[in-house]
Design a protein around this motif. Structure first.
Motif, PDB file in Angstrom:
ATOM      1  N   GLN A 191       0.836  -1.201   0.000  1.00 23.12           N
ATOM      2  CA  GLN A 191       0.000   0.000   0.000  1.00 23.12           C
ATOM      3  C   GLN A 191       0.876   1.259   0.000  1.00 23.12           C
ATOM      4  OE1 GLN A 191      -2.317   0.811   3.590  1.00 23.12           O
ATOM      5  NE2 GLN A 191      -4.063   1.389   2.305  1.00 23.12           N
ATOM      6  N   GLU A 193      -4.767  -0.896  -2.788  1.00 25.13           N
ATOM      7  CA  GLU A 193      -5.623  -0.168  -1.863  1.00 25.13           C
ATOM      8  C   GLU A 193      -6.244  -1.201  -0.931  1.00 25.13           C
ATOM      9  OE1 GLU A 193      -8.351   1.626  -4.579  1.00 25.13           O
ATOM     10  OE2 GLU A 193      -7.192   3.499  -4.686  1.00 25.13           O
ATOM     11  N   HIS A 198      -9.226  -2.059   1.638  1.00 24.33           N
ATOM     12  CA  HIS A 198     -10.568  -1.673   2.058  1.00 24.33           C
ATOM     13  C   HIS A 198     -11.015  -2.621   3.167  1.00 24.33           C
ATOM     14  CE1 HIS A 198     -11.007   1.038  -1.381  1.00 24.33           C
ATOM     15  NE2 HIS A 198     -10.447   0.086  -2.109  1.00 24.33           N
ATOM     16  N   SER A 235      -7.956  -6.396  -0.283  1.00 25.34           N
ATOM     17  CA  SER A 235      -6.922  -5.567  -0.897  1.00 25.34           C
ATOM     18  C   SER A 235      -7.027  -5.685  -2.409  1.00 25.34           C
ATOM     19  CB  SER A 235      -5.535  -6.017  -0.430  1.00 25.34           C
ATOM     20  OG  SER A 235      -5.439  -5.939   0.986  1.00 25.34           O
ATOM     21  N   ARG A 247      -4.245  -1.297  -7.448  1.00 27.11           N
ATOM     22  CA  ARG A 247      -4.687   0.028  -7.885  1.00 27.11           C
ATOM     23  C   ARG A 247      -3.946   0.468  -9.131  1.00 27.11           C
ATOM     24  NH1 ARG A 247      -1.170   4.234  -6.412  1.00 27.11           N
ATOM     25  NH2 ARG A 247      -2.857   5.772  -6.448  1.00 27.11           N
TER      26      ARG A 247
END
Length: 259
Positions: A65, A71, A73, A78, A81
């Motif tokens: 990250q 990303e 959440h 995960s 991105r």
């Protein structure tokens, strides 16, 4: 006492430390095995796959990250991105604050980068890319409030950078986009700079649309040079201080752009 490991007892570690696991997952993302939008396996599955503990996997995910690969959440998982325009901008904002980057510094750098970008957009840009420059120009011309003017101004210059067809130039502009946005807020809140500089966007676009590289380069140079003539003492004052006097905090610009 329950073990934190989900692999079978006694199984040898495939990746004996956190860095090795992180490197393996990083390569899966870079190779495209895990694509943008894909959900990573659950923590339990990753523990089983790599024969490491859940705390190790959680640190690995935090590392991915921080590097901008995923990303996280809570409750959902995960996800890989996409590369963001601000990925390189954030550390440059911090660098600018620590080193006292001035508007003159930014104008000089932008002149070196964007004049050539305008010329390349004219000579190499596809019809579709040049049309995106036109759309960005029209959006800017329709904007009225300061924030909208600055956002659309930035979008115009980003469209020119992308129209070069060179991803390195687009990334280079992206790395300074937050600082450029701050500079645009300074310019567009100054009536003298606004009236002198804003019409040059049309001239830049016309040079690109005619595929006249020299005209596009010259128009961009004049557009950027105006700050050297009109900024006064702000020109050699740290940008952080210039914007602070106008109630704008550089540290918050990236969040404003993301909003």
């Amino acid at each position: 006492m329950a073990s934190d490991f989900t692999a079978k007892a006694g199984a040898p570690p495939l990746y004996p430390n956190q860095d090795a696991v992180l490197g393996r997952l990083e390569r899966r993302i870079l190779s495209g095995t895990l694509k943008v939008g894909d959900r990573l396996p659950s923590e339990r599955s990753l523990c089983t796959e790599y024969h490491v503990s859940r705390p190790v996997i959680r640190e690995v995910l935090r590392g991915l990250q921080e590097r901008g690969y995923i990303e996280i959440h809570p409750g959902r998982g995960s996800f890989v991105r996409a590369v963001g325009a601000s990925d390189l901008a954030r550390p440059l904002v911090r660098m600018a604050q620590r080193t006292g980057v001035t508007p003159r510094d930014l104008v000089t750098a932008r002149t070196m980068l964007e004049c050539e970008a305008a010329a390349m957009a004219a000579s190499r840009g596809s019809d579709e890319q040049i049309d995106l420059v036109r759309q960005a120009l029209e959006a800017h011309q329709a904007a009225r409030d300061l924030t909208s003017l600055a956002r659309t101004d930035l979008a115009f210059h980003e469209a020119v950078a992308h129209a070069t067809g060179n991803p390195v130039i687009a990334v280079m502009f992206g790395s300074i986009r937050t600082l450029v946005y701050g500079l645009m807020l300074r310019s567009l809140s100054d009536r003298a700079v606004l009236e002198a500089g804003d019409p040059w966007h049309q001239t830049i676009y016309e040079g690109i649309a005619r595929r006249d590289a020299e005209a596009a380069r010259a128009a961009m140079a004049e557009h950027l040079r105006l700050a050297l003539d009109l900024y006064g003492e702000d020109l050699d004052t740290p940008l952080d201080d210039v914007l602070a006097r106008r109630g704008i905090q550089v540290a918050r610009l990236d969040d404003e752009l993301a909003g």
